[in-house]
Design a protein around this motif. Structure first.
Motif, short mmCIF file in Angstrom:
data_model
loop_
_atom_site.label_atom_id
_atom_site.label_comp_id
_atom_site.label_asym_id
_atom_site.label_seq_id
_atom_site.Cartn_x
_atom_site.Cartn_y
_atom_site.Cartn_z
N VAL A 22 67.53 -11.94 -9.90
CA VAL A 22 67.71 -12.31 -8.49
C VAL A 22 69.20 -12.21 -8.17
CG1 VAL A 22 67.36 -14.11 -6.78
CG2 VAL A 22 65.81 -13.90 -8.71
N ALA A 23 69.51 -11.60 -7.04
CA ALA A 23 70.91 -11.48 -6.66
C ALA A 23 71.45 -12.85 -6.27
CB ALA A 23 71.04 -10.54 -5.47
N ILE A 24 72.63 -13.18 -6.82
CA ILE A 24 73.29 -14.42 -6.40
C ILE A 24 74.20 -14.13 -5.22
CG2 ILE A 24 75.01 -16.13 -7.12
CD1 ILE A 24 73.91 -15.90 -9.92
N GLY A 25 74.92 -13.03 -5.30
CA GLY A 25 75.79 -12.67 -4.18
C GLY A 25 76.11 -11.20 -4.24
N THR A 26 76.40 -10.62 -3.10
CA THR A 26 76.69 -9.18 -3.03
C THR A 26 77.95 -8.98 -2.21
OG1 THR A 26 74.33 -8.76 -3.03
CG2 THR A 26 75.74 -6.96 -2.34
N HIS A 27 78.77 -8.04 -2.64
CA HIS A 27 79.97 -7.73 -1.86
C HIS A 27 80.09 -6.21 -1.76
CE1 HIS A 27 83.97 -7.92 -0.25
NE2 HIS A 27 84.40 -7.11 -1.20
N PHE A 28 80.48 -5.74 -0.57
CA PHE A 28 80.67 -4.31 -0.40
C PHE A 28 82.16 -4.02 -0.25
CE2 PHE A 28 76.39 -5.04 1.23
CZ PHE A 28 75.70 -4.07 0.51
N PRO A 48 94.08 -6.71 -9.48
CA PRO A 48 93.07 -7.75 -9.64
C PRO A 48 93.14 -8.80 -8.53
CG PRO A 48 94.82 -7.97 -11.24
CD PRO A 48 95.08 -6.70 -10.53
N ALA A 49 91.99 -9.05 -7.90
CA ALA A 49 91.95 -10.03 -6.81
C ALA A 49 90.57 -10.66 -6.80
CB ALA A 49 92.23 -9.35 -5.48
N TRP A 50 90.53 -11.86 -6.20
CA TRP A 50 89.24 -12.55 -6.07
C TRP A 50 88.48 -11.99 -4.90
CZ3 TRP A 50 87.40 -15.71 -9.67
CH2 TRP A 50 88.31 -16.27 -10.58
N VAL A 51 87.18 -11.87 -5.10
CA VAL A 51 86.30 -11.45 -4.01
C VAL A 51 85.35 -12.61 -3.74
CG1 VAL A 51 84.33 -10.00 -3.53
CG2 VAL A 51 86.39 -8.99 -4.45
N ASN A 52 85.23 -13.01 -2.49
CA ASN A 52 84.32 -14.10 -2.14
C ASN A 52 82.98 -13.52 -1.76
OD1 ASN A 52 86.43 -15.97 -2.38
ND2 ASN A 52 87.14 -15.42 -0.33
N MET A 53 81.91 -14.15 -2.25
CA MET A 53 80.58 -13.67 -1.89
C MET A 53 79.86 -14.73 -1.10
SD MET A 53 79.35 -11.65 -5.18
CE MET A 53 80.35 -10.34 -5.86
N SER A 78 76.53 -19.04 3.73
CA SER A 78 77.04 -20.05 2.82
C SER A 78 77.79 -19.35 1.70
CB SER A 78 75.86 -20.85 2.25
OG SER A 78 76.33 -21.71 1.24
N PHE A 79 78.77 -20.07 1.13
CA PHE A 79 79.55 -19.50 0.03
C PHE A 79 78.69 -19.46 -1.23
CE2 PHE A 79 82.40 -20.26 -3.58
CZ PHE A 79 83.30 -19.21 -3.40
N ARG A 80 78.74 -18.35 -1.97
CA ARG A 80 77.89 -18.24 -3.17
C ARG A 80 78.72 -18.19 -4.46
NH1 ARG A 80 72.51 -18.96 -2.62
NH2 ARG A 80 72.09 -17.53 -4.34
N ALA A 81 79.80 -17.40 -4.46
CA ALA A 81 80.51 -17.24 -5.73
C ALA A 81 81.83 -16.53 -5.47
CB ALA A 81 79.68 -16.39 -6.68
N THR A 150 82.53 -26.90 5.13
CA THR A 150 82.80 -26.54 3.73
C THR A 150 83.78 -25.39 3.70
OG1 THR A 150 81.04 -24.93 3.67
CG2 THR A 150 80.46 -27.15 3.00
N ILE A 151 84.58 -25.33 2.62
CA ILE A 151 85.43 -24.17 2.39
C ILE A 151 85.24 -23.84 0.92
CG2 ILE A 151 87.44 -25.71 2.09
CD1 ILE A 151 89.11 -23.30 3.12
N GLY A 152 84.64 -22.68 0.64
CA GLY A 152 84.19 -22.40 -0.73
C GLY A 152 83.11 -23.42 -1.06
N ASN A 153 83.17 -24.03 -2.28
CA ASN A 153 82.22 -25.10 -2.58
C ASN A 153 82.79 -26.47 -2.28
OD1 ASN A 153 80.09 -23.58 -3.38
ND2 ASN A 153 80.84 -23.36 -5.48
N TYR A 154 84.05 -26.52 -1.86
CA TYR A 154 84.65 -27.82 -1.55
C TYR A 154 84.00 -28.36 -0.28
CZ TYR A 154 88.26 -26.50 -4.87
OH TYR A 154 88.93 -26.13 -6.00
N GLY A 155 83.63 -29.61 -0.32
CA GLY A 155 83.05 -30.22 0.88
C GLY A 155 81.55 -30.08 0.97
N ASN A 156 80.96 -29.32 0.06
CA ASN A 156 79.53 -29.10 0.13
C ASN A 156 78.82 -30.24 -0.60
OD1 ASN A 156 76.94 -28.29 -0.26
ND2 ASN A 156 77.48 -26.15 -0.56
N GLN A 157 78.13 -31.12 0.18
CA GLN A 157 77.53 -32.29 -0.46
C GLN A 157 76.04 -32.14 -0.68
OE1 GLN A 157 78.48 -35.27 2.33
NE2 GLN A 157 80.67 -35.06 2.04
N VAL A 158 75.44 -31.24 0.06
CA VAL A 158 73.98 -31.15 -0.03
C VAL A 158 73.57 -30.34 -1.24
CG1 VAL A 158 71.92 -30.45 1.19
CG2 VAL A 158 73.89 -31.29 2.46
#
Length: 1505
Positions: A22-28, A48-53, A78-81, A150-158
């Motif tokens: 199952v795909a967790i996240g996809t980036h193009f 090298p850089a971070w990619v947000n999915m 929603s932020f995945r990875a 939420t920003i990234g996973n910060y602030g995500n309580q649910v």
């Protein structure tokens, strides 16, 4: 392979599973953004850089309904990875076969990257305050609601799962990256060492209150909840800052462009000045970027892509700044449109550059939760919230109150379902480094107290969890809802029952419902009382909250349908301000209504927000509505704001309906037209049988309506066609909205204008226009249309020529000036070619005039910038420009009149060819579509459902309505109604012909087609004409023209037709194919009906002159005098009165002209026709009734193919004549068939050659000689070459031949071309016709027995203009070839017989011409008949044989008389050599004798014997 054919790379993280991953996240990754293909570009590189999915929310159910979001479809909610990745491209060594053949992916272990390669870990701080939450959808209104940020996973309580580990700042970047990303703080009481909370990411739950039947709101009032989140990210803010600077430049540019377009739309003065201002801003913005971005170049964590992108962005923006500066100087009134397009391209480029491919901080999500379930969200890019100390780098929404509309996630928020708002929020956000956070509250409305958690009470830097506003202002909002226009048709009838709902803060109100209209004029004032706004008064004035207006269609059952939404900001008046101009009362403005992403009409309204001061409502300005209207509780828009209305009468002319398509598979049988404008309307009579007669029986109807005086506020007029079915049902066929009534408004003419001056006589100057100075020769149009244009020869040169001719030796005097072709030689084509030449000359002059005007405007712009753009001076400059723009034409005329003066005496003996007018476009575009009184309105199929958004305009057309509209203020001026013959039933449409069916003879002339699109593999086509009109279908298939893209058809077709049923003429060009069906190349459609009824009289063009015989005979069955009296009678013009001395008076204009005409026998008769024709050619000068009449013409129509819409497939030159069948029949059609070539025979006698260069060395004798022969041909590439016999062994270059060539050929006199027909290849089905110039080529060769013959030289004579041969060989020189311009030229077609010497030339090693011989030849041209009468033989044969040449006997001398040749050899070559040898021998003998006798003598001497 590079570049690859794909546009992007897909990177996906998957969850490994036994069944399926199952795909967790996809980036193009867009390849265009990570590479640059310019010459200073770079190969794709990344990181090298971070990619947000991003993807769906984590709701750990078995089936995720938003799984496709994780696959990269749609906007992630929603932020995945995060994924740390790098990418590099190397160009491989292609010689290595292993690399080329392998397709599998090689996976290698990557080298570890340095810790800090992606930037130093920094602590970021996000703060948000919710100021308002309204328009919450009623489905979720019954449960308590809270919001989570939420920003990234910060602030995500649910969905957050891991227990938080408080991360100390000291830890910086250690710890496992992956793990740290998943950690978070969900508990609110966890503190770190500063006693500060890590995050409070959601607002407390609260129960919503009802706003109205659709929406709820949260009662925040004075207490506004806040959130804050601390998070840790690598510090790569620079990337975002650069993007922000570019975004700001782009936003400014977009705003400026919208302004300019708005100015053009509302016709405000000087939009070009605003555009120049926009360009100036753009170039200064770009240069500012270059300085800002430059300072941060050497940062350790910058990747190669960062550096390359920065370089290319700086290059692009610097370049853009220069281009903008250049463009600014080029923006003129007439170039506005093109330049605007160029500036739009800048905008797209900026947006493309601003999008940063290497992510840093993830986007911020705001979720609305009900019952701990996620309902709707908004996603805000983090760069928009990012704080910086430099103003240009700050995100556009940082520390600002932003209005956000929440939408449903995934598919549910897509399409019509997503059009409804889930919630409207006013939210304040700030994101920045924790250490820079001291003024994170600076942008909030003032007047609040911070409420903190008990723990942070006494810490000043501690963020609040809510704000308590102590200051509030009370306002009254007045929404003046006047009207909406061009709304979406929501009902099947093609209409809607619209009402508007206005939302402000937590209140909403509705206008009344108006039934059956797309342009509702509500004229209603909605008052919102006691609107409470929190904050300081001055902030409210500058930045009031927005108003949302939604438009709905009321249905009798079910809930109202959403039709569109728009936003507005009110004009604010504080209690201490005066309610006076310029700001008050506010002006009505147009607001664009949107439905999803597409526009759906405009709203005309004004909004004012008035502060209620300490004195209460009594201080507010009174609402003074019109007193005469009693609408109960509904308040009308007050007087200062509502437009001033006048009573107008709209008269509609109903003529007929055309080309109606089927509706729901049923044919339209009994249509009716409904006209509606501003709520009033009228219906046409019913057409009883559409098939039999599609015209209406009652022509004119009218209705009265109140319209605003300001024409920009006029509502559109809607035309709807319905089909009346059985049982009183109606079906909508199609509709048309006339967006602007401006062109239909009748304005009483200005009585003072000179055009209306009816007193006294005005003599109209009808001097023939000064002829445009033509080129010496006519343009010759040939098949491949490379027109031969000879350069203009000045008068002096002509004079010189004459003198030369006269003084050029004894025979020079007999030279005759070129005589004009006589009348019998002229045909329609002569007229056509002469006209084309005129058209080209006129185009040249127009271009020159345009260039002149451009220069003037350029100077003016220069002045304007000097003047500092003061409006006063600017307007003067404009006025000046107006005068200037009038002058070029007059100047031109003056110039023309001065110039040709010396020429005129010479022109007298030249006979003038009558011309016609060649239009290089359709006749319609020249005469305004012939809509002088009958207009055509395209009916479009109503958009039922939105799946047809992508249908093109063409596909939606379901028919055409013909008619017209006239709008005028109600009491009409008396002079119209009192005019003689005024028929009240026709109102403003006086003198309209009857619309009963009428039989017409349509005569279509097709001249030629040009630049056809090739239809066959060989790049050619075999075109033929097909014509369709009603039931008549003519296919001229037998007469196709083989392998030709510029065919000359020269045909006319007669068709009988009945208007109105058969009025659309289609002329198509097809490509003939031997097998299979013929392909359509292109077609053109002509609406004959509009032409037939037009006042421009497009039935039969008016010729330049009137003659009764010859190539220019009058084509119309009605003579000019009959036409004139008919026009005068129809236009109620007094006249024509023919007077003595060639004068005619029409109204108060007097025309003069010739009064005699020659018949075929040259007898002169008196006639009035010339005079009448003069009036017709100047009919536009006649007051009131006058207009341009269509001249005799050829029009050029583009050919289009429905399969290739919008692309021209070639052009067709043609014209159409129409004659009513109830009038006398016209004469036979003009013969425009292509000219047939005439058969000629050219006899060339080669008498002698002289001074031919010697090529060969003799074997025996070694001397130079040549074996000369002459080759000649006339057509093409030596197809008919003929050779003389060989003159062997010429020692002096002299050759004697007396040899005759005979060349028969077909010749087109007018085009000066030889016509040859031949098959292109052995497989060709038929012969192809070629036209080639008439050129005789003579060549001299040296014959060789064993090797190839040697070419020595050649001369090419253009039979139409070649130099006269020299009298003797001595006078023949190289000048005859190199200096043609100054020599007298002759034409064999005029001289018939020419004899003389011509030079042979060839190029030497230095590529310069040298003379290689001379030929004496005689050219004799005969027509085929003459040649038959006096035949001659080829070479020296019978009949009329030529005598054998007297050749000297040196050629075979050594063969016949060896001694003689030996003597010759000794005498010439080796004479000195022999003498030298003899002398040497004598010397040797003497020495030998001396040596021999020496000893004896010595002895004798010694012995003394």
């Amino acid at each position: 392979m590079f570049p690859p054919l794909c546009k992007r790379i897909k990177v996906q993280i998957r969850d490994s599973d036994k069944v399926n991953d199952v795909a967790i996240g996809t980036h193009f990754i867009d390849l265009r953004k990570i590479s640059n293909e310019g010459d200073k570009g770079f190969l794709p590189t990344f990181g090298p850089a971070w990619v947000n999915m991003y993807g769906s929310t984590r709701n750990y159910t078995l089936m995720d309904e938003h799984q496709e979001l994780n696959e990269g479809l749609g906007e992630g909610v929603s932020f995945r990875a995060r994924l740390l990745m790098a990418l590099a491209v190397e160009i491989l060594d292609t010689t290595n076969p292993e690399i080329n053949s392998s397709t599998e992916v090689q996976v290698e272990q990557a080298t570890a990257v340095a810790e800090n390669c992606t930037g130093k870990m920094e602590e970021f701080f996000l703060f948000g305050a919710f100021l308002e939450a309204t328009m919450i959808d009623r489905k979720i209104g019954d449960k308590p609601i809270n919001f989570e940020v939420t920003i990234g996973n910060y602030g995500n309580q649910v969905d957050g799962v891991t227990k938080p580990v408080p991360r100390r700042k000291k830890e910086g970047g250690d710890g496992d990256e992956e793990e740290s990303e998943l950690l978070q703080n969900s508990s609110e009481d966890e503190g770190d060492e500063d006693g500060e909370l890590v995050s409070v990411s959601s607002s407390p739950p609260m129960k919503p209150l009802v706003t109205d039947r659709n929406y709820f709101h949260l009662p925040y009032f004075e207490r506004k909840p806040c959130i804050y989140i601390k998070s840790w990210w690598q510090d790569q803010r620079r990337r975002l800052y650069n993007a922000n600077i570019m975004d700001k430049i782009a936003d400014k540019l977009e705003e400026g462009l919208n302004d300019v377009q708005e100015m053009i739309k509302t016709e405000k003065p000087h939009p070009e000045r605003r555009l120049r201002g926009v360009l100036e801003e753009l170039s200064s913005g770009c240069l500012r970027f270059v300085t800002l971005a430059d300072k941060d170049q050497h940062h350790s964590s910058r990747t190669r892509l960062d550096r390359e992108r920065l370089k290319s962005c700086m290059r692009e923006l610097e370049n853009m700044a220069q281009q903008a500066t250049v463009l600014r100087s080029q923006v003129k009134k007439n170039t506005m449109k093109d330049k605007l397009k160029l500036v739009q391209n800048f905008l797209q480029k900026l947006r493309f550059l601003a999008d940063e491919p290497q992510h840093t901080i993830p986007d911020v999500f705001i979720w609305m939760m009900s019952n701990n379930k996620r309902i709707a969200y908004a996603r805000i890019p983090s760069k928009d919230l990012l704080y910086s100390i430099v103003d240009e780098e700050v995100g556009k929404d940082c520390a600002k109150v932003k209005t956000v509309f929440l939408k449903l996630p995934g598919k549910r928020g897509f399409g019509p379902a997503g059009w409804t708002v889930q919630a409207k929020m006013e939210i304040y956000l700030w994101l920045g480094l924790n250490k820079q956070r001291k003024d994170f509250l600076s942008g909030l409305p003032c007047g609040f107290e911070e409420k903190k958690t008990p723990r942070g009470q006494n810490l000043p830097s501690f963020p609040p969890i809510s704000l308590l506003y102590t200051k509030k202002q009370v306002f009254q909002l007045r929404a003046h809802m006047y009207q909406a226009r061009s709304l979406f048709a929501a009902d099947s009838s093609g209409l809607s029952d619209p009402f508007a709902r206005v939302f402000f803060i937590s209140q909403s109100q509705c206008t009344e419902v108006l039934n059956e209209t797309l342009c509702p004029t509500w004229d209603q004032l909605l008052v919102f009382d006691n609107v409470e706004l929190y904050g300081e008064a001055h902030e409210m004035r500058d930045d009031p909250p927005i108003i949302v207006i939604e438009i709905y269609d009321q249905d009798t059952v079910g809930k109202a349908d959403f039709m569109g939404r728009t936003f507005a900001k009110p004009v604010v008046k504080m209690s201490d301000e005066q309610y006076s101009p310029p700001r008050f009362p506010p002006q009505l403005e147009y607001y664009q209504i949107y439905r999803g992403n597409s526009t759906a009409g405009d709203l005309l309204a004004a909004f004012e927000l008035l502060q209620i001061g300490p004195g209460g409502k009594s201080d507010l300005p009174p609402i003074d509505g019109p007193t005469d209207m009693d609408r109960g509780p509904i308040l009308p828009v007050p007087l200062g704001i509502r437009p001033v209305l006048s009573r107008y009468r709209v008269e509609v002319l109903f003529w007929g309906l055309r080309d109606l398509k089927r509706v729901n598979l049923a044919q339209v049988d009994r249509p009716r037209v409904d006209i509606e404008c501003a709520g009033k309307g009228v219906q046409s009579a019913l057409i009883q049988n559409y098939k039999k007669n599609p015209n209406f029986s009652t022509l004119v109807k009218w209705f009265e309506v109140d319209l605003p005086e300001n024409e920009l506020l006029h509502p559109p007029l809607n035309i709807r066609v319905v089909d009346c079915r059985a049982f009183g049902r109606y079906t909508l066929v199609g509709s048309h909205a006339v967006s602007s009534l401006r062109k239909f408004i009748y304005r009483p003419p200005d009585k003072k204008a000179q055009h209306w001056n009816m007193t006294g006589e005005i003599v109209v100057n009808v001097e023939p226009e000064v002829p445009i100075k033509k080129m010496e020769t006519m343009v010759k149009l040939e098949a491949n249309s490379d027109a031969v244009v000879k350069v203009d020869v000045t008068e002096e040169e002509k004079e010189k020529k004459k003198k030369k001719k006269k003084g050029g030796g004894g025979g020079g005097g007999e030279e005759v000036e070129e005589e004009e072709p006589d009348e019998s030689m002229l045909d329609w084509w002569s007229k056509y070619f002469a006209s084309i030449e005129t058209m080209k000359e006129q185009l040249r002059q127009q271009e020159a005039a345009a260039a002149e005007a451009e220069e003037k405007e350029e100077m003016e712009i220069g002045e304007e910038t000097k003047l500092g753009d003061s409006p006063m001076k600017g307007s003067k400059a404009q006025a000046k420009h107006k005068d200037k723009s009038k002058t070029p034409k007059d100047d031109k005329k003056k110039k023309q009149q001065q110039q040709p003066a010396p020429e005129q005496p010479e022109k007298k003996n030249k006979q003038k060819i009558d011309e016609l007018k060649v239009f290089n476009k359709e006749l319609e575009s020249e005469f305004d579509n012939f809509e002088d009184w009958l207009h055509t309105f395209n009916l479009l199929r109503g958009k039922i459902g939105d799946n047809e958004d992508n249908a093109t305009e063409e596909e939606r057309i379901v028919g055409r309505f013909k008619g017209s509209v006239c709008v005028y203020k109600v009491p009409l001026p008396d002079d119209i109604t009192k005019e003689a013959g005024y028929d009240p039933t026709f109102g403003m449409f006086q003198g309209i012909p009857s619309n009963d069916p009428i039989n017409v003879l349509v005569r279509v002339y097709i001249v030629r087609a040009t630049d056809l699109h090739p239809a066959d593999i060989n790049g050619k086509a075999d075109p033929y004409i097909a014509i369709k009109l009603g039931k008549t279908d003519i296919k001229d298939k037998e007469n196709y023209i083989s392998k030709q893209l510029n065919p000359v058809f020269g045909k006319s077709f007669d068709i009988e037709a009945t208007f109105p049923m058969e009025s659309m003429l289609t002329v198509a060009v097809y490509d003939w194919d031997l097998v299979g069906t013929d392909d359509l190349i292109g077609e053109t459609k002509i609406d004959l009906e509009n032409r037939y009824y037009s006042k421009h009289r497009a039935t039969c063009g008016v010729s330049q002159t009137y003659s009764i015989h010859g190539y220019n005979a009058w084509r119309d069955p009605m003579k000019p005098s009959q036409i004139l009296s008919k026009l005068c009678k129809e236009g109620k013009v007094d006249g024509p009165h023919f007077g003595p001395g060639g004068r005619v008076k029409v109204a108060n204009r007097v025309f003069t002209g010739p009064t005699e005409i020659e018949d075929e026998n040259g007898q002169k008769k008196p006639t009035d026709e010339h005079l009448a024709l003069t009036v017709l050619r100047h009919w536009e000068d006649i007051p009131r009734a006058g207009c341009h009449l269509v001249p005799e013409h050829v029009e050029t129509r583009p050919l289009l193919n429905p399969d290739k819409p919008g692309i021209e497939q070639g052009r067709l030159e043609m014209w159409v004549d129409m004659f009513p069948m109830d009038m006398p029949a016209p004469g036979p059609a003009i013969d425009i068939s292509p000219r047939k070539p005439k058969k000629y025979e050219l006899r060339v006698i080669v008498w002698n050659t002289d001074e031919v260069i010697l090529e060969d060395d003799d074997y025996f004798t070694g001397e130079k000689s040549s074996d000369i022969f002459v080759r000649g041909w006339l057509k093409g590439q030596q197809e008919d070459k003929q050779d003389t016999d060989v003159h062997y062994h010429s020692l002096t270059g002299e050759g004697n031949f007396n040899w005759r060539y005979i060349f028969p050929f077909d010749y087109l006199m007018a085009e000066e071309k030889i016509v040859i027909s031949k098959k292109e290849s052995m497989f060709s089905w038929d012969e192809t016709e070629y036209k080639i110039p008439a050129r005789l080529t003579l060549q001299v060769w040296d014959a060789d027995h064993f090797s190839a013959d040697d070419f020595l030289g050649a001369i090419e004579l253009d039979l139409n203009r070649f130099p006269r041969g020299a009298k003797t060989s001595k006078q023949c020189s190289l000048e005859m070839v190199t200096n043609e311009a100054e020599l007298p030229m002759i034409s064999i077609f005029k001289q018939k017989r020419v004899k003389g010497w011509w030079p042979f030339v060839a190029r030497d090693e230095n590529d310069e011409l040298e003379i290689t011989g001379k030929v004496e030849a005689e050219l004799h041209l005969l027509t085929a008949e003459e040649a038959e009468k006096s035949p001659a033989g080829l070479a020296r044969n019978e009949p009329d044989p030529l005598e054998k040449p007297n050749r000297p006997d040196t050629s075979f001398i050594w063969f016949l008389n060896p001694l003689k040749s030996i003597k010759y050899l000794i005498c010439t070559r080796y004479k000195w050599l022999i003498i030298k040898i003899v002398l040497a021998l004598l010397l040797l003998i003497m020495i030998a004798l001396f040596l021999y006798s020496m000893p004896g003598y010595m002895v004798k001497k010694l012995l003394g014997a």
